[in-house]
Scaffold this motif. Sequence first.
Motif, PDB file in Angstrom:
ATOM      1  N   TRP A 139       0.847  -1.188   0.000  1.00 29.87           N
ATOM      2  CA  TRP A 139       0.000   0.000   0.000  1.00 29.87           C
ATOM      3  C   TRP A 139       0.880   1.235   0.000  1.00 29.87           C
ATOM      4  O   TRP A 139       1.791   1.371   0.821  1.00 29.87           O
ATOM      5  CB  TRP A 139      -0.912   0.023   1.199  1.00 29.87           C
ATOM      6  N   PRO A 140       0.631   2.147  -0.906  1.00 31.54           N
ATOM      7  CA  PRO A 140       1.470   3.344  -0.991  1.00 31.54           C
ATOM      8  C   PRO A 140       1.125   4.354   0.106  1.00 31.54           C
ATOM      9  O   PRO A 140       0.060   4.292   0.713  1.00 31.54           O
ATOM     10  CB  PRO A 140       1.101   3.920  -2.361  1.00 31.54           C
ATOM     11  N   GLN A 141       2.059   5.280   0.335  1.00 27.50           N
ATOM     12  CA  GLN A 141       1.765   6.414   1.198  1.00 27.50           C
ATOM     13  C   GLN A 141       0.841   7.331   0.404  1.00 27.50           C
ATOM     14  O   GLN A 141       1.146   7.685  -0.733  1.00 27.50           O
ATOM     15  CB  GLN A 141       3.052   7.168   1.546  1.00 27.50           C
ATOM     16  N   VAL A 142      -0.279   7.676   0.967  1.00 25.86           N
ATOM     17  CA  VAL A 142      -1.261   8.486   0.250  1.00 25.86           C
ATOM     18  C   VAL A 142      -1.569   9.729   1.070  1.00 25.86           C
ATOM     19  O   VAL A 142      -1.803   9.653   2.276  1.00 25.86           O
ATOM     20  CB  VAL A 142      -2.561   7.688  -0.003  1.00 25.86           C
ATOM     21  N   LEU A 159     -11.003   2.653  -1.628  1.00 25.20           N
ATOM     22  CA  LEU A 159     -10.599   3.923  -2.219  1.00 25.20           C
ATOM     23  C   LEU A 159      -9.871   3.697  -3.538  1.00 25.20           C
ATOM     24  O   LEU A 159      -9.051   2.794  -3.644  1.00 25.20           O
ATOM     25  CB  LEU A 159      -9.683   4.688  -1.263  1.00 25.20           C
ATOM     26  N   CYS A 160     -10.181   4.524  -4.503  1.00 21.90           N
ATOM     27  CA  CYS A 160      -9.420   4.532  -5.750  1.00 21.90           C
ATOM     28  C   CYS A 160      -8.313   5.574  -5.578  1.00 21.90           C
ATOM     29  O   CYS A 160      -8.588   6.711  -5.212  1.00 21.90           O
ATOM     30  CB  CYS A 160     -10.295   4.924  -6.927  1.00 21.90           C
ATOM     31  N   ILE A 161      -7.090   5.165  -5.837  1.00 15.07           N
ATOM     32  CA  ILE A 161      -5.970   6.084  -5.677  1.00 15.07           C
ATOM     33  C   ILE A 161      -5.151   6.129  -6.952  1.00 15.07           C
ATOM     34  O   ILE A 161      -5.165   5.200  -7.752  1.00 15.07           O
ATOM     35  CB  ILE A 161      -5.062   5.696  -4.493  1.00 15.07           C
ATOM     36  N   VAL A 162      -4.460   7.226  -7.131  1.00  9.38           N
ATOM     37  CA  VAL A 162      -3.511   7.396  -8.221  1.00  9.38           C
ATOM     38  C   VAL A 162      -2.170   7.662  -7.555  1.00  9.38           C
ATOM     39  O   VAL A 162      -2.067   8.574  -6.733  1.00  9.38           O
ATOM     40  CB  VAL A 162      -3.902   8.571  -9.140  1.00  9.38           C
ATOM     41  N   PRO A 163      -1.147   6.844  -7.866  1.00 12.08           N
ATOM     42  CA  PRO A 163       0.147   7.045  -7.213  1.00 12.08           C
ATOM     43  C   PRO A 163       0.651   8.481  -7.370  1.00 12.08           C
ATOM     44  O   PRO A 163       0.487   9.105  -8.412  1.00 12.08           O
ATOM     45  CB  PRO A 163       1.064   6.067  -7.934  1.00 12.08           C
ATOM     46  N   ASP A 164       1.232   9.006  -6.297  1.00 11.49           N
ATOM     47  CA  ASP A 164       1.813  10.346  -6.251  1.00 11.49           C
ATOM     48  C   ASP A 164       0.790  11.464  -6.449  1.00 11.49           C
ATOM     49  O   ASP A 164       1.153  12.572  -6.845  1.00 11.49           O
ATOM     50  CB  ASP A 164       2.948  10.488  -7.272  1.00 11.49           C
ATOM     51  N   VAL A 189      -2.685  13.563  -4.670  1.00 10.43           N
ATOM     52  CA  VAL A 189      -3.421  13.829  -3.437  1.00 10.43           C
ATOM     53  C   VAL A 189      -4.868  13.385  -3.645  1.00 10.43           C
ATOM     54  O   VAL A 189      -5.484  13.726  -4.654  1.00 10.43           O
ATOM     55  CB  VAL A 189      -3.373  15.330  -3.073  1.00 10.43           C
ATOM     56  N   VAL A 190      -5.385  12.605  -2.714  1.00  7.90           N
ATOM     57  CA  VAL A 190      -6.764  12.133  -2.793  1.00  7.90           C
ATOM     58  C   VAL A 190      -7.664  13.183  -2.145  1.00  7.90           C
ATOM     59  O   VAL A 190      -7.456  13.558  -0.991  1.00  7.90           O
ATOM     60  CB  VAL A 190      -6.929  10.774  -2.073  1.00  7.90           C
ATOM     61  N   THR A 191      -8.637  13.665  -2.899  1.00  4.50           N
ATOM     62  CA  THR A 191      -9.580  14.652  -2.381  1.00  4.50           C
ATOM     63  C   THR A 191     -10.876  13.951  -1.997  1.00  4.50           C
ATOM     64  O   THR A 191     -11.456  13.234  -2.803  1.00  4.50           O
ATOM     65  CB  THR A 191      -9.878  15.737  -3.431  1.00  4.50           C
ATOM     66  N   MET A 192     -11.295  14.170  -0.765  1.00  4.18           N
ATOM     67  CA  MET A 192     -12.593  13.689  -0.313  1.00  4.18           C
ATOM     68  C   MET A 192     -13.462  14.903  -0.043  1.00  4.18           C
ATOM     69  O   MET A 192     -12.983  15.906   0.474  1.00  4.18           O
ATOM     70  CB  MET A 192     -12.451  12.850   0.947  1.00  4.18           C
ATOM     71  N   LEU A 222      -9.411  21.161   4.304  1.00  8.62           N
ATOM     72  CA  LEU A 222      -9.121  21.009   5.725  1.00  8.62           C
ATOM     73  C   LEU A 222      -8.301  19.738   5.953  1.00  8.62           C
ATOM     74  O   LEU A 222      -8.406  18.781   5.192  1.00  8.62           O
ATOM     75  CB  LEU A 222     -10.413  20.895   6.532  1.00  8.62           C
ATOM     76  N   CYS A 223      -7.526  19.715   7.021  1.00  6.53           N
ATOM     77  CA  CYS A 223      -6.873  18.511   7.542  1.00  6.53           C
ATOM     78  C   CYS A 223      -6.037  17.764   6.508  1.00  6.53           C
ATOM     79  O   CYS A 223      -5.971  16.545   6.525  1.00  6.53           O
ATOM     80  CB  CYS A 223      -7.909  17.560   8.138  1.00  6.53           C
ATOM     81  N   GLN A 224      -5.386  18.484   5.599  1.00  8.32           N
ATOM     82  CA  GLN A 224      -4.586  17.815   4.578  1.00  8.32           C
ATOM     83  C   GLN A 224      -3.356  17.178   5.206  1.00  8.32           C
ATOM     84  O   GLN A 224      -2.704  17.754   6.066  1.00  8.32           O
ATOM     85  CB  GLN A 224      -4.156  18.806   3.498  1.00  8.32           C
ATOM     86  N   GLY A 225      -3.058  15.949   4.789  1.00  4.20           N
ATOM     87  CA  GLY A 225      -1.886  15.264   5.293  1.00  4.20           C
ATOM     88  C   GLY A 225      -1.886  13.799   4.911  1.00  4.20           C
ATOM     89  O   GLY A 225      -2.809  13.306   4.258  1.00  4.20           O
ATOM     90  N   ILE A 226      -0.839  13.108   5.314  1.00  2.00           N
ATOM     91  CA  ILE A 226      -0.725  11.675   5.065  1.00  2.00           C
ATOM     92  C   ILE A 226      -1.329  10.954   6.262  1.00  2.00           C
ATOM     93  O   ILE A 226      -0.919  11.169   7.406  1.00  2.00           O
ATOM     94  CB  ILE A 226       0.738  11.271   4.841  1.00  2.00           C
ATOM     95  N   TYR A 227      -2.314  10.117   6.001  1.00  2.00           N
ATOM     96  CA  TYR A 227      -3.002   9.360   7.040  1.00  2.00           C
ATOM     97  C   TYR A 227      -2.692   7.879   6.853  1.00  2.00           C
ATOM     98  O   TYR A 227      -2.747   7.372   5.735  1.00  2.00           O
ATOM     99  CB  TYR A 227      -4.524   9.551   6.941  1.00  2.00           C
TER     100      TYR A 227
END
Length: 124
Positions: free
Chosen positions: A13-16, A84-89, A91-94, A28-33
């Motif tokens: 699992w990548p760092q997202v 979750l659908c992610i794209v490497p590198d 930022v995932v916006t919710m 709000l609350c942007q960061g790596i979780y």
Amino acid sequence: MARRLQRLPAAEWPQVEYRFRIFDGTDLCQGIYPLSTTIDAIKERLLSEWPQDKSVIPTSVDDIRLLHAGHYLASGRTLGESRLCIVPDEVVTMHVIVQPPEARRRTGGTSGATNQDPACCNSL
């Protein structure tokens, strides 16, 4: 290309990085979780960091719903369990939806997310 986390072993699992966008476009609350972070913990953080100068202010975590790729994320689950659908590198916006309980009663909605929630699509 988007990848679903469930198809990857946990070690891969990548760092997202995540950001949470409210109704006026503020992030709000942007960061790596960590993927072990629960949806409830994210809602708690959003509630504690919510700007008090906004026209809509949630009063409890039950007022907050998180929307990603057209699906509401269920309370009690973790990010890793939330399909979750992610794209490497990237930022995932919710998207953060604030819906007080009285509004849910008027619209007939429920506070728990199910697979039968209405879907929508956003292009950024």
